[in-house]
Design an enzyme around this catalytic site. Structure first.
Site: not given
Ligand code: A2P
Length: 220
Positions: A72, A152
């Protein structure tokens, strides 16, 4: 209300259709394989990983990175309402109206650092309406980067690395690009490989990979 708070997801984003997720994962594996076999990459392998090398001095990058569930592109991380601006974002008209809508994500590059491997998404004007205006500033308050520079798809993270890191790494690439650094390494057929200081690599695709994806909330 408590009900509203409970309805806030872990994050909002575009979720790739299964077939296209498989295709992107395949392209990502090919990118990592090509990178791991490149002399210039091998010369600086110690900056990338301390893992054991094969007889040709190569490393299995596919093993270095672990995948992180369904592919995603995160728009807004809400942390079930605990993140700044989560409620305001969820209540935006464009967010409500876009739920369940399919759009085509334009993947313009693959990138790898010792921490993450990901795909850069070039958002359209319409997709940018769903992009939080502070997403870039939140990470790099002192650099003026175009809206959407952080967009991304995470394809994998090294052990112990948190998901949020992929977007931070991509912003570091964007900052270096803006400063005019980055060396062309070579043409790889489907694009051109650039290195940014030996441990950051980006394959800019000559043709975007198009990935249909549905906008939704993810509740974990
Ligand atoms: P990403 O979008 O780079 O894949 P997690 O599994 O760590 O709980 O994160 C769930 C999703 O949210 C993942 O897609 C992750 O990164 C994104 N994410 C986690 N923390 C943040 C943050 N502080 N800011 C933006 N996106 C985040």
């Amino acid at each position: 209300s408590a009900l509203e708070a409970a309805a806030l997801p872990l994050f909002f984003g575009w979720f790739l259709a299964h077939k296209h997720a498989l295709e992107l994962e395949k392209r990502s594996r090919e990118f990592l394989k090509t990178l791991s076999q490149l002399d210039q990459f091998k010369q600086h392998i110690s900056q990338f990983t301390s893992e054991e090398l094969g007889s040709q001095g190569e490393v299995d990058l596919e093993k270095h990175f672990q995948s992180r569930g369904v592919l995603h592109c995160t728009t807004k991380f809400c942390d079930f309402g605990k993140a700044d601006g989560a409620k305001a974002y969820a209540e935006k008209e464009v967010v409500r109206e876009s739920m369940g809508c399919v759009t085509v994500l334009q993947i313009s590059a693959f990138f790898a650092t010792p921490r993450t491997v990901g795909a850069r998404v070039a958002l359209t004007e319409e997709q940018l309406r769903l992009w939080p205006p502070d997403a870039e500033k939140e990470v790099m308050p002192d650099v003026d980067l175009p809206l959407g520079s952080r967009a991304h798809v995470t394809l994998g993270c090294a052990e112990g690395v948190e998901g949020v890191q992929t977007g931070i790494d991509l912003l570091e690439f964007a900052k270096l690009e803006k400063e005019g650094s980055g060396d062309k390494v070579q043409d790889l057929g489907d694009g051109t490989l650039y290195s940014y200081g030996n441990d950051m690599w980006m394959l800019r695709l000559s043709r975007n990979v198009e990935a249909p994806a549905m906008f939704s909330g993810f509740y974990g």
